[in-house]
Design a protein around this motif. Structure first.
Motif, PDB file in Angstrom:
ATOM      1  N   VAL A 288      -5.272  27.548 -20.833  1.00  0.00           N
ATOM      2  CA  VAL A 288      -5.483  28.914 -20.348  1.00  0.00           C
ATOM      3  C   VAL A 288      -4.696  29.860 -21.246  1.00  0.00           C
ATOM      4  N   PRO A 289      -5.370  30.803 -21.919  1.00  0.00           N
ATOM      5  CA  PRO A 289      -4.643  31.741 -22.780  1.00  0.00           C
ATOM      6  C   PRO A 289      -3.791  32.691 -21.938  1.00  0.00           C
ATOM      7  N   LEU A 290      -2.492  32.771 -22.269  1.00  0.00           N
ATOM      8  CA  LEU A 290      -1.588  33.574 -21.464  1.00  0.00           C
ATOM      9  C   LEU A 290      -1.000  34.762 -22.215  1.00  0.00           C
ATOM     10  N   ILE A 291      -0.324  34.506 -23.313  1.00  0.00           N
ATOM     11  CA  ILE A 291       0.455  35.541 -23.988  1.00  0.00           C
ATOM     12  C   ILE A 291      -0.050  35.707 -25.425  1.00  0.00           C
ATOM     13  N   PRO A 292      -0.400  36.944 -25.826  1.00  0.00           N
ATOM     14  CA  PRO A 292      -0.753  37.130 -27.236  1.00  0.00           C
ATOM     15  C   PRO A 292       0.495  37.044 -28.110  1.00  0.00           C
ATOM     16  N   LEU A 293       0.439  36.190 -29.129  1.00  0.00           N
ATOM     17  CA  LEU A 293       1.579  36.008 -30.018  1.00  0.00           C
ATOM     18  C   LEU A 293       1.497  36.912 -31.238  1.00  0.00           C
ATOM     19  N   SER A 294       0.297  37.060 -31.803  1.00  0.00           N
ATOM     20  CA  SER A 294       0.142  37.921 -32.977  1.00  0.00           C
ATOM     21  C   SER A 294      -1.283  38.455 -33.036  1.00  0.00           C
ATOM     22  N   THR A 295      -1.418  39.591 -33.699  1.00  0.00           N
ATOM     23  CA  THR A 295      -2.719  40.210 -33.927  1.00  0.00           C
ATOM     24  C   THR A 295      -2.812  40.600 -35.388  1.00  0.00           C
ATOM     25  N   LYS A 296      -3.908  40.198 -36.036  1.00  0.00           N
ATOM     26  CA  LYS A 296      -4.121  40.516 -37.444  1.00  0.00           C
ATOM     27  C   LYS A 296      -5.508  41.122 -37.600  1.00  0.00           C
ATOM     28  N   HIS A 297      -5.629  42.043 -38.545  1.00  0.00           N
ATOM     29  CA  HIS A 297      -6.909  42.659 -38.865  1.00  0.00           C
ATOM     30  C   HIS A 297      -7.244  42.356 -40.318  1.00  0.00           C
ATOM     31  N   SER A 298      -8.520  42.134 -40.591  1.00  0.00           N
ATOM     32  CA  SER A 298      -8.949  41.875 -41.967  1.00  0.00           C
ATOM     33  C   SER A 298     -10.301  42.525 -42.208  1.00  0.00           C
ATOM     34  N   LEU A 299     -10.564  42.776 -43.488  1.00  0.00           N
ATOM     35  CA  LEU A 299     -11.818  43.383 -43.931  1.00  0.00           C
ATOM     36  C   LEU A 299     -12.427  42.442 -44.959  1.00  0.00           C
ATOM     37  N   GLN A 300     -13.682  42.009 -44.731  1.00  0.00           N
ATOM     38  CA  GLN A 300     -14.319  41.042 -45.619  1.00  0.00           C
ATOM     39  C   GLN A 300     -15.613  41.611 -46.183  1.00  0.00           C
ATOM     40  N   CYS A 301     -15.748  41.510 -47.502  1.00  0.00           N
ATOM     41  CA  CYS A 301     -16.956  41.949 -48.204  1.00  0.00           C
ATOM     42  C   CYS A 301     -18.047  40.906 -48.008  1.00  0.00           C
ATOM     43  N   THR A 302     -19.247  41.347 -47.638  1.00  0.00           N
ATOM     44  CA  THR A 302     -20.349  40.404 -47.445  1.00  0.00           C
ATOM     45  C   THR A 302     -21.028  40.053 -48.761  1.00  0.00           C
ATOM     46  N   TRP A 303     -20.734  40.770 -49.823  1.00  0.00           N
ATOM     47  CA  TRP A 303     -21.355  40.491 -51.124  1.00  0.00           C
ATOM     48  C   TRP A 303     -20.624  39.358 -51.849  1.00  0.00           C
ATOM     49  N   CYS A 304     -19.302  39.508 -52.010  1.00  0.00           N
ATOM     50  CA  CYS A 304     -18.547  38.511 -52.779  1.00  0.00           C
ATOM     51  C   CYS A 304     -17.627  37.649 -51.911  1.00  0.00           C
TER      52      CYS A 304
ATOM     53  N   ALA B 248     -14.721  38.563 -50.611  1.00  0.00           N
ATOM     54  CA  ALA B 248     -13.303  38.907 -50.726  1.00  0.00           C
ATOM     55  C   ALA B 248     -12.795  39.420 -49.383  1.00  0.00           C
ATOM     56  N   GLU B 249     -11.608  38.974 -49.005  1.00  0.00           N
ATOM     57  CA  GLU B 249     -11.028  39.359 -47.719  1.00  0.00           C
ATOM     58  C   GLU B 249      -9.652  39.958 -47.959  1.00  0.00           C
ATOM     59  N   SER B 250      -9.370  41.053 -47.274  1.00  0.00           N
ATOM     60  CA  SER B 250      -8.064  41.693 -47.395  1.00  0.00           C
ATOM     61  C   SER B 250      -7.509  41.968 -46.009  1.00  0.00           C
ATOM     62  N   ASN B 251      -6.209  41.760 -45.860  1.00  0.00           N
ATOM     63  CA  ASN B 251      -5.543  42.032 -44.596  1.00  0.00           C
ATOM     64  C   ASN B 251      -5.244  43.517 -44.484  1.00  0.00           C
ATOM     65  N   LEU B 252      -5.322  44.035 -43.265  1.00  0.00           N
ATOM     66  CA  LEU B 252      -5.091  45.447 -43.007  1.00  0.00           C
ATOM     67  C   LEU B 252      -3.979  45.622 -41.991  1.00  0.00           C
TER      68      LEU B 252
END
Length: 101
Positions: free
Chosen positions: A43-59, A61-65
């Motif tokens: 059962v998921p209880l506590i959020p430990l971390s949150t990350k955002h990323s942006l990924q290009c659908t052409w090549c 490439a993924e970058s963290n935001l």
């Protein structure tokens, strides 16, 4: 016996058309949110971390935001979506119902 651990949940927030920094193509970019949560008996209880990323659908490439950058891009996507719904798809339509011949 105590069963605990963590699990990651991925969520697609928006799809934006941007120029890729790696390949230079104007392509769709997917804005993702990845949340890692502590689980107890699966059962998921506590959020430990949150990350955002942006990924290009052409090549691919993924970058963290940062949180602020992701929020700005999400607001931009929502504004573009709202603007698209306000304009009619066919400018010759002008709100008139179709004719039945």
């Amino acid at each position: 016996m105590l069963i605990w651990g963590w699990r990651q949940y991925a969520q697609r927030l928006a799809v934006l058309t941007l120029v890729c920094g790696r390949c230079g193509n104007p392509a769709a970019h997917v804005l993702h949110k990845l949340v890692t949560k502590f689980t107890l008996f699966f059962v998921p209880l506590i959020p430990l971390s949150t990350k955002h990323s942006l990924q290009c659908t052409w090549c691919g490439a993924e970058s963290n935001l940062a949180q602020q950058q992701a929020t700005e891009l999400l607001d931009r996507a929502q504004a573009e979506n709202a603007q698209a719904w306000q304009q009619p798809a066919d400018p010759s339509w002008q709100g008139q119902p179709p004719r039945n011949y």
